[in-house]
Write a protein that holds these residues in place. Structure first.
Motif, PDB file in Angstrom:
ATOM      1  N   GLY A  41       0.538  -1.044   0.486  1.00  0.00           N
ATOM      2  CA  GLY A  41      -0.122  -0.224   0.228  1.00  0.00           C
ATOM      3  C   GLY A  41       1.330   1.605  -0.144  1.00  0.00           C
ATOM      4  N   ALA A  42       1.768   1.267   0.541  1.00  0.00           N
ATOM      5  CA  ALA A  42       2.207   2.218   0.505  1.00  0.00           C
ATOM      6  C   ALA A  42       3.503   2.653  -0.294  1.00  0.00           C
ATOM      7  CB  ALA A  42       4.018   2.206   1.727  1.00  0.00           C
ATOM      8  N   THR A  80      13.399   6.184  -0.901  1.00  0.00           N
ATOM      9  CA  THR A  80      11.904   5.741  -0.059  1.00  0.00           C
ATOM     10  C   THR A  80      12.397   4.203  -0.476  1.00  0.00           C
ATOM     11  OG1 THR A  80      11.351   8.046  -0.786  1.00  0.00           O
ATOM     12  CG2 THR A  80       9.928   6.089  -0.768  1.00  0.00           C
ATOM     13  N   VAL A  81      12.863   3.939  -1.437  1.00  0.00           N
ATOM     14  CA  VAL A  81      12.007   2.424  -1.254  1.00  0.00           C
ATOM     15  C   VAL A  81      12.943   1.136  -0.720  1.00  0.00           C
ATOM     16  CG1 VAL A  81      12.969   0.325  -2.820  1.00  0.00           C
ATOM     17  CG2 VAL A  81      11.761   2.641  -3.878  1.00  0.00           C
ATOM     18  N   GLN A  82      14.339   1.974  -0.050  1.00  0.00           N
ATOM     19  CA  GLN A  82      15.009   1.121   1.832  1.00  0.00           C
ATOM     20  C   GLN A  82      14.446   1.248   2.968  1.00  0.00           C
ATOM     21  OE1 GLN A  82      18.689   2.508   0.152  1.00  0.00           O
ATOM     22  NE2 GLN A  82      18.634   1.718  -1.153  1.00  0.00           N
ATOM     23  N   SER A  83      13.643   2.876   2.613  1.00  0.00           N
ATOM     24  CA  SER A  83      13.491   3.246   3.760  1.00  0.00           C
ATOM     25  C   SER A  83      11.935   2.784   4.299  1.00  0.00           C
ATOM     26  CB  SER A  83      13.354   4.865   4.268  1.00  0.00           C
ATOM     27  OG  SER A  83      14.691   4.896   4.254  1.00  0.00           O
ATOM     28  N   LEU A  84      11.048   2.585   3.655  1.00  0.00           N
ATOM     29  CA  LEU A  84       9.477   1.806   3.398  1.00  0.00           C
ATOM     30  C   LEU A  84       9.382   0.962   4.254  1.00  0.00           C
ATOM     31  CD1 LEU A  84       7.993   3.333   0.840  1.00  0.00           C
ATOM     32  CD2 LEU A  84       7.512   3.869   3.663  1.00  0.00           C
ATOM     33  N   PRO A  85      10.271  -0.123   4.061  1.00  0.00           N
ATOM     34  CA  PRO A  85      10.364  -1.635   4.859  1.00  0.00           C
ATOM     35  C   PRO A  85      10.636  -1.849   6.678  1.00  0.00           C
ATOM     36  CG  PRO A  85      11.185  -1.925   2.470  1.00  0.00           C
ATOM     37  CD  PRO A  85      11.208  -0.435   2.886  1.00  0.00           C
ATOM     38  N   PRO A 159      13.108  19.823  -2.968  1.00  0.00           N
ATOM     39  CA  PRO A 159      12.740  18.423  -3.121  1.00  0.00           C
ATOM     40  C   PRO A 159      11.242  18.177  -4.575  1.00  0.00           C
ATOM     41  CG  PRO A 159      11.354  19.847  -2.245  1.00  0.00           C
ATOM     42  CD  PRO A 159      12.874  20.942  -2.099  1.00  0.00           C
ATOM     43  N   SER A 160      12.033  17.303  -4.599  1.00  0.00           N
ATOM     44  CA  SER A 160      10.672  16.647  -5.946  1.00  0.00           C
ATOM     45  C   SER A 160       9.236  16.386  -5.224  1.00  0.00           C
ATOM     46  CB  SER A 160      11.406  15.830  -6.597  1.00  0.00           C
ATOM     47  OG  SER A 160      11.127  14.738  -6.538  1.00  0.00           O
ATOM     48  N   PRO A 161       8.429  16.127  -5.367  1.00  0.00           N
ATOM     49  CA  PRO A 161       7.233  14.891  -4.995  1.00  0.00           C
ATOM     50  C   PRO A 161       7.945  13.238  -4.458  1.00  0.00           C
ATOM     51  CG  PRO A 161       6.148  16.090  -6.819  1.00  0.00           C
ATOM     52  CD  PRO A 161       7.298  15.968  -6.832  1.00  0.00           C
ATOM     53  N   PHE A 162       8.814  13.118  -4.789  1.00  0.00           N
ATOM     54  CA  PHE A 162       9.072  12.150  -4.481  1.00  0.00           C
ATOM     55  C   PHE A 162      10.442  12.236  -3.340  1.00  0.00           C
ATOM     56  CE2 PHE A 162       8.663  11.461  -9.089  1.00  0.00           C
ATOM     57  CZ  PHE A 162       7.675  10.216  -8.935  1.00  0.00           C
ATOM     58  N   ALA A 163      10.906  12.885  -2.760  1.00  0.00           N
ATOM     59  CA  ALA A 163      11.132  13.437  -1.789  1.00  0.00           C
ATOM     60  C   ALA A 163       9.956  12.802  -0.530  1.00  0.00           C
ATOM     61  CB  ALA A 163      11.810  15.217  -1.481  1.00  0.00           C
ATOM     62  N   SER A 164       9.184  13.023  -0.546  1.00  0.00           N
ATOM     63  CA  SER A 164       8.012  13.279   0.139  1.00  0.00           C
ATOM     64  C   SER A 164       7.936  12.545   1.084  1.00  0.00           C
ATOM     65  CB  SER A 164       6.625  12.764  -0.307  1.00  0.00           C
ATOM     66  OG  SER A 164       6.438  11.920  -0.593  1.00  0.00           O
ATOM     67  N   PRO A 169      14.634   5.771   8.327  1.00  0.00           N
ATOM     68  CA  PRO A 169      12.947   4.959   9.035  1.00  0.00           C
ATOM     69  C   PRO A 169      12.466   5.445  10.356  1.00  0.00           C
ATOM     70  CG  PRO A 169      14.993   3.670   7.519  1.00  0.00           C
ATOM     71  CD  PRO A 169      15.457   5.242   7.862  1.00  0.00           C
ATOM     72  N   VAL A 170      13.661   5.929  11.111  1.00  0.00           N
ATOM     73  CA  VAL A 170      13.136   6.244  12.695  1.00  0.00           C
ATOM     74  C   VAL A 170      12.651   7.633  12.433  1.00  0.00           C
ATOM     75  CG1 VAL A 170      14.422   6.996  14.973  1.00  0.00           C
ATOM     76  CG2 VAL A 170      14.787   4.992  13.569  1.00  0.00           C
ATOM     77  N   ASP A 171      13.208   8.739  11.600  1.00  0.00           N
ATOM     78  CA  ASP A 171      12.405  10.112  11.231  1.00  0.00           C
ATOM     79  C   ASP A 171      10.797   9.687  10.963  1.00  0.00           C
ATOM     80  OD1 ASP A 171      11.270  12.034  10.870  1.00  0.00           O
ATOM     81  OD2 ASP A 171      13.015  13.502   9.666  1.00  0.00           O
TER      82      ASP A 171
END
Length: 226
Positions: A41-42, A80-85, A159-164, A169-171
């Motif tokens: 979903g994320a 983002t891809v690395q942090s979301l999990p 930033p671009s929208p992809f920086a959102s 991960p903690v942040d």
């Protein structure tokens, strides 16, 4: 989150993934399912709405700014891809508590006194979460934690929208925490909660689609950037 899990169990997990002998109420199975649903979903929310914003809202002339980094969009996406999990692990633990009945989320609109109270609950959700995020964000700028936890997000000065969602991960988890703890303190309809959760992610993307720096205002006020 149980609404999403029930649908996933009915249409996908039970008939195609898990053995028939594995109960849908098993906590280990629920944990695995929630990890899959939360991450999927994320990623869907992030890529779908960030891509829409990037192509239809974002001012691409900002990419010519000297502070826009080389290959920045790719780096934002990779981060983002690395942090979301990693963000999903503590998030799922809270979803699991909701699923096991520890929150004040409810199904039936009749359980709430009136539509007025439902509207008030939405407004209180927005007030409560925005207030807590302000203080959490402020705390993340403290010198003891800023460099390691929050500074990576400020790498994207233009930033671009992809920086959102490109957070440590903690942040990322800490700034999403108010949204998760609200239904443990106040009653909220499950559909409303799920809708607000989706809208919050869209809003997060929308506040990263432009140049929101205020250095010119500071300069005109007689202050200088540090």
């Amino acid at each position: 989150m149980d609404l999403v899990l029930n649908a996933a169990d009915y249409y996908f997990f039970t008939p195609y993934i898990y053995p028939a002998s594995w109960s849908e109420d098993d906590i280990f199975r629920q944990t695995i399912s929630l990890l899959i649903i939360t991450n999927l979903g994320a990623y869907v929310l992030y890529f779908f709405f960030a891509t829409l914003s990037y192509y239809f809202v974002y001012d691409h002339s900002l990419m010519k700014h000297p502070q826009f980094l080389k290959n920045q969009v790719y780096r934002e996406i990779t981060f983002t891809v690395q942090s979301l999990p990693w963000m999903s692990i503590p998030t799922v633990s809270l979803f699991l508590l909701e699923l096991r009945g520890y929150s004040k989320l409810y199904d039936d609109i009749g359980e709430f006194p009136s539509w007025f109270h439902l509207i008030v609950s939405v407004l209180s959700f927005l007030f409560f979460t925005d207030m807590l995020i302000y203080w959490i964000h402020r705390g993340l700028h403290h010198r003891l934690v800023y460099k390691r936890i929050h500074k990576p997000h400020h790498l994207w000065k233009i930033p671009s929208p992809f920086a959102s969602h490109a957070f440590h991960p903690v942040d990322g988890f800490l700034q999403s925490l108010p949204y998760h703890i609200y239904p443990f303190i106040f009653p909220l309809h499950k559909v409303v909660y799920l809708s607000l959760y989706i809208l919050v992610n869209i809003w997060t993307i929308s506040i990263h689609d432009g140049d929101f720096r205020f250095s010119e205002l500071l300069d005109n006020s007689g202050f200088t950037e540090t």
